[in-house]
Design a protein around this motif. Structure first.
Motif, PDB file in Angstrom:
ATOM      1  N   LYS A  83      45.678  -6.128  -5.641  1.00  0.00           N
ATOM      2  CA  LYS A  83      46.425  -4.870  -5.712  1.00  0.00           C
ATOM      3  C   LYS A  83      46.606  -4.260  -4.327  1.00  0.00           C
ATOM      4  O   LYS A  83      45.625  -4.029  -3.596  1.00  0.00           O
ATOM      5  CB  LYS A  83      45.694  -3.892  -6.628  1.00  0.00           C
ATOM      6  CG  LYS A  83      46.384  -2.540  -6.762  1.00  0.00           C
ATOM      7  CD  LYS A  83      45.622  -1.624  -7.715  1.00  0.00           C
ATOM      8  CE  LYS A  83      46.307  -0.266  -7.826  1.00  0.00           C
ATOM      9  NZ  LYS A  83      45.571   0.647  -8.757  1.00  0.00           N
ATOM     10  N   ASN A  84      47.871  -4.008  -3.964  1.00  0.00           N
ATOM     11  CA  ASN A  84      48.236  -3.376  -2.689  1.00  0.00           C
ATOM     12  C   ASN A  84      47.699  -4.111  -1.458  1.00  0.00           C
ATOM     13  O   ASN A  84      47.537  -3.498  -0.396  1.00  0.00           O
ATOM     14  CB  ASN A  84      47.761  -1.913  -2.653  1.00  0.00           C
ATOM     15  CG  ASN A  84      48.546  -1.029  -3.602  1.00  0.00           C
ATOM     16  OD1 ASN A  84      49.741  -1.222  -3.816  1.00  0.00           O
ATOM     17  ND2 ASN A  84      47.864  -0.051  -4.186  1.00  0.00           N
ATOM     18  N   ASP A 103      51.754  -5.798  -4.821  1.00  0.00           N
ATOM     19  CA  ASP A 103      52.237  -4.442  -5.082  1.00  0.00           C
ATOM     20  C   ASP A 103      51.169  -3.625  -5.808  1.00  0.00           C
ATOM     21  O   ASP A 103      50.034  -4.075  -5.983  1.00  0.00           O
ATOM     22  CB  ASP A 103      53.552  -4.465  -5.855  1.00  0.00           C
ATOM     23  CG  ASP A 103      53.412  -5.079  -7.242  1.00  0.00           C
ATOM     24  OD1 ASP A 103      52.277  -5.338  -7.682  1.00  0.00           O
ATOM     25  OD2 ASP A 103      54.447  -5.306  -7.904  1.00  0.00           O
ATOM     26  N   LYS A 104      51.534  -2.445  -6.273  1.00  0.00           N
ATOM     27  CA  LYS A 104      50.540  -1.550  -6.877  1.00  0.00           C
ATOM     28  C   LYS A 104      50.033  -2.059  -8.217  1.00  0.00           C
ATOM     29  O   LYS A 104      49.016  -1.586  -8.719  1.00  0.00           O
ATOM     30  CB  LYS A 104      51.137  -0.153  -7.042  1.00  0.00           C
ATOM     31  CG  LYS A 104      52.274  -0.071  -8.050  1.00  0.00           C
ATOM     32  CD  LYS A 104      52.762   1.357  -8.201  1.00  0.00           C
ATOM     33  CE  LYS A 104      53.820   1.438  -9.304  1.00  0.00           C
ATOM     34  NZ  LYS A 104      54.248   2.826  -9.525  1.00  0.00           N
ATOM     35  N   GLU A 343      59.727   0.857  -7.200  1.00  0.00           N
ATOM     36  CA  GLU A 343      58.286   0.786  -7.413  1.00  0.00           C
ATOM     37  C   GLU A 343      57.527   0.841  -6.083  1.00  0.00           C
ATOM     38  O   GLU A 343      56.495   1.499  -5.973  1.00  0.00           O
ATOM     39  CB  GLU A 343      57.931  -0.496  -8.160  1.00  0.00           C
ATOM     40  CG  GLU A 343      58.479  -0.564  -9.583  1.00  0.00           C
ATOM     41  CD  GLU A 343      57.881   0.491 -10.489  1.00  0.00           C
ATOM     42  OE1 GLU A 343      56.691   0.832 -10.287  1.00  0.00           O
ATOM     43  OE2 GLU A 343      58.578   0.980 -11.393  1.00  0.00           O
ATOM     44  N   SER A 345      58.553   2.198  -3.253  1.00  0.00           N
ATOM     45  CA  SER A 345      58.751   3.440  -2.496  1.00  0.00           C
ATOM     46  C   SER A 345      57.796   4.549  -2.910  1.00  0.00           C
ATOM     47  O   SER A 345      57.623   5.527  -2.180  1.00  0.00           O
ATOM     48  CB  SER A 345      60.199   3.920  -2.668  1.00  0.00           C
ATOM     49  OG  SER A 345      60.451   4.271  -4.023  1.00  0.00           O
ATOM     50  N   ARG A 346      57.167   4.427  -4.065  1.00  0.00           N
ATOM     51  CA  ARG A 346      56.267   5.477  -4.533  1.00  0.00           C
ATOM     52  C   ARG A 346      55.002   5.583  -3.687  1.00  0.00           C
ATOM     53  O   ARG A 346      54.358   6.627  -3.664  1.00  0.00           O
ATOM     54  CB  ARG A 346      55.907   5.231  -6.000  1.00  0.00           C
ATOM     55  CG  ARG A 346      57.096   5.411  -6.934  1.00  0.00           C
ATOM     56  CD  ARG A 346      56.752   5.114  -8.379  1.00  0.00           C
ATOM     57  NE  ARG A 346      57.898   5.374  -9.248  1.00  0.00           N
ATOM     58  CZ  ARG A 346      57.899   5.150 -10.565  1.00  0.00           C
ATOM     59  NH1 ARG A 346      56.815   4.647 -11.146  1.00  0.00           N
ATOM     60  NH2 ARG A 346      58.966   5.408 -11.284  1.00  0.00           N
ATOM     61  N   LEU A 347      54.644   4.500  -3.023  1.00  0.00           N
ATOM     62  CA  LEU A 347      53.476   4.516  -2.141  1.00  0.00           C
ATOM     63  C   LEU A 347      53.880   4.162  -0.712  1.00  0.00           C
ATOM     64  O   LEU A 347      53.118   3.553   0.034  1.00  0.00           O
ATOM     65  CB  LEU A 347      52.418   3.518  -2.650  1.00  0.00           C
ATOM     66  CG  LEU A 347      51.838   3.790  -4.045  1.00  0.00           C
ATOM     67  CD1 LEU A 347      50.909   2.657  -4.460  1.00  0.00           C
ATOM     68  CD2 LEU A 347      51.099   5.116  -4.081  1.00  0.00           C
ATOM     69  N   ARG A 349      54.229   5.745   2.036  1.00  0.00           N
ATOM     70  CA  ARG A 349      53.475   6.254   3.178  1.00  0.00           C
ATOM     71  C   ARG A 349      52.194   5.455   3.420  1.00  0.00           C
ATOM     72  O   ARG A 349      51.673   5.445   4.533  1.00  0.00           O
ATOM     73  CB  ARG A 349      53.129   7.722   2.954  1.00  0.00           C
ATOM     74  CG  ARG A 349      54.345   8.650   2.976  1.00  0.00           C
ATOM     75  CD  ARG A 349      53.931  10.100   2.873  1.00  0.00           C
ATOM     76  NE  ARG A 349      55.087  10.977   2.917  1.00  0.00           N
ATOM     77  CZ  ARG A 349      55.021  12.317   2.879  1.00  0.00           C
ATOM     78  NH1 ARG A 349      53.830  12.909   2.788  1.00  0.00           N
ATOM     79  NH2 ARG A 349      56.106  13.045   2.927  1.00  0.00           N
ATOM     80  N   LEU A 350      51.716   4.804   2.366  1.00  0.00           N
ATOM     81  CA  LEU A 350      50.483   4.034   2.498  1.00  0.00           C
ATOM     82  C   LEU A 350      50.761   2.543   2.670  1.00  0.00           C
ATOM     83  O   LEU A 350      50.094   1.875   3.474  1.00  0.00           O
ATOM     84  CB  LEU A 350      49.597   4.252   1.262  1.00  0.00           C
ATOM     85  CG  LEU A 350      49.115   5.687   1.019  1.00  0.00           C
ATOM     86  CD1 LEU A 350      48.346   5.765  -0.295  1.00  0.00           C
ATOM     87  CD2 LEU A 350      48.226   6.152   2.175  1.00  0.00           C
ATOM     88  N   TYR A 351      51.719   2.021   1.904  1.00  0.00           N
ATOM     89  CA  TYR A 351      52.003   0.581   1.911  1.00  0.00           C
ATOM     90  C   TYR A 351      53.517   0.382   1.994  1.00  0.00           C
ATOM     91  O   TYR A 351      54.255   0.763   1.085  1.00  0.00           O
ATOM     92  CB  TYR A 351      51.461  -0.094   0.648  1.00  0.00           C
ATOM     93  CG  TYR A 351      49.980   0.166   0.413  1.00  0.00           C
ATOM     94  CD1 TYR A 351      49.015  -0.500   1.149  1.00  0.00           C
ATOM     95  CD2 TYR A 351      49.569   1.086  -0.550  1.00  0.00           C
ATOM     96  CE1 TYR A 351      47.667  -0.260   0.937  1.00  0.00           C
ATOM     97  CE2 TYR A 351      48.226   1.336  -0.770  1.00  0.00           C
ATOM     98  CZ  TYR A 351      47.276   0.660  -0.019  1.00  0.00           C
ATOM     99  OH  TYR A 351      45.946   0.900  -0.229  1.00  0.00           O
TER     100      TYR A 351
END
Length: 383
Positions: A83-84, A103-104, A343, A345-347, A349-351
């Motif tokens: 995950k991630n 991905d997440k 999917e 783009s929701r994270l 800033r982190l990934y």
């Protein structure tokens, strides 16, 4: 967790695409060898931009064809420990690398990008082809006959074009519309155009040669009826032709929204070409209007229409990505590029990696189509 180095990731990624590279080399080699016998397509090899555009488009076409051999993982498979994970992460149990990371939901980004090409390269060209059929079938009589025929058809086309395209797509694929019979009714209407087009095409050409005419009509009606039953009624007796309801809604929306633009292009071309001397000669020979439209005017309009088709496939690809980004495209688990970008783009800033790779794939495919269209435009103007 172990990771591959950047160089190893790049090398492994390039190797993973070996079926695509092999097919691409064979295609370009054969095309270059026989370019003088391939008409407009062959002349692309005299244009560097054309070669680049063709290579990019062919790359993604072959990737879609050989997706099962290229992708190392199932696009829907979830491996919790991945995950991630960043690009190059090695899955502990099997030792296989997630080349573009996870991905997440712990799915392989690389495999999803590869399988996403299948969805894009099926829907965008197919929907554009149907839109061309509708636009050509209505644009030919509007431009040739003029008068009331032109007025009525142009009014309907302008009525659709008056809506912003994104808003029109949003309305056509929302649940309130998709749960009604409207998409299937529209599909039943639009999908009949190719059958009518080819029946008319062969009838005007071979009506004085019934031996060839009946064979052409039998093939057209049999093949067309088979595809029509599978797409509209999901009633293909062989179980080969079928389409998911979400895909059907998007398909119909693309055809409905883009057909009027094709209609206007065809109408303008017909109004110009029908004033030429060879059209007057055909009329003097006593040829019927539909024969003149299909066998005299349409072949001489093929250059601009081929260019428009390439641009329109790219435009449709962007629309599909936009719909997917807003959650109005495929099912949420679909690996298509638009949904993958949403999917990821929701994270963001982190990934970055879950969104950047499908976005790059979408951008490169559209870039290739635009370069190909520019080259085709240049070559067609030389005719």
């Amino acid at each position: 967790m172990e990771y591959l180095s950047t160089f190893e990731v790049i090398t492994a990624t390039l190797f993973q695409f070996w079926p695509t590279w092999l097919a691409l080399v064979v295609l370009l080699a054969l095309s270059y060898a026989f370019q003088h016998n391939l008409g407009l397509y062959g002349r692309l090899f005299d244009n560097r931009v054309g070669i680049v555009g063709l290579s990019i488009v062919a790359f993604w076409i072959f990737t879609a064809i050989f997706a099962d051999f290229i992708a190392p993982f199932d696009p829907l498979a979830q491996i919790v420990v991945m995950k991630n994970k960043l690009p190059g992460a090695i899955e502990p149990e099997t030792g296989q690398a997630f080349l573009f990371g996870g991905d997440k939901l712990a799915r392989d980004v690389f495999s999803r990008m590869v399988y996403g090409s299948q969805i894009v390269l099926i829907i965008a060209p197919a929907a554009t082809s149907f839109a061309l059929m509708v636009g050509i079938s209505l644009g030919l009589p509007a431009g040739y006959y003029g008068g009331k025929t032109d007025t009525v058809l142009s009014f309907l086309a302008n009525l659709v074009l008056a809506f912003p395209v994104i808003l029109l797509f949003y309305l056509l694929v929302t649940p309130g519309i998709t749960e009604t019979p409207i998409p299937y009714a529209m599909a039943g209407l639009f999908f009949i155009f190719p059958i009518v087009f080819f029946v008319t095409l062969f009838y005007t050409r071979y009506k004085k040669r019934p031996d060839k005419l009946w064979l052409q009509l039998a093939i057209t009606l049999s093949l067309g009826g088979w595809i029509y039953a599978g797409l509209v009624f999901d009633a293909d007796p062989l179980g080969i032709i079928s389409i998911d309801p979400n895909e059907l809604n998007i398909f119909v929306a693309v055809v409905f929204a883009t057909s009027p633009a094709v209609f206007r292009i065809v109408r303008g071309l017909v109004m110009d070409i029908k004033t030429r001397d060879y059209i007057a000669a055909a009329q003097t020979r006593g040829e019927t209007p539909w024969y003149i439209m299909l066998w005299e005017i349409l072949p001489n309009a093929r250059g601009p229409l081929i260019v428009d088709a390439c641009l329109r496939i790219g435009y449709t690809t962007i629309l599909l990505g936009t719909l997917g980004y807003f959650g109005l495209g495929m099912a949420p688990e679909s690996p298509d590029w638009g949904t993958a970008i949403k999917e990821g783009s929701r994270l963001l800033r982190l990934y970055v990696h879950p969104a950047i790779f499908p976005a790059a794939a979408l951008m490169s495919f559209v870039l290739g189509l635009n370069l190909l269209a520019d080259s085709l435009r240049e070559e067609s103007m030389k005719d």
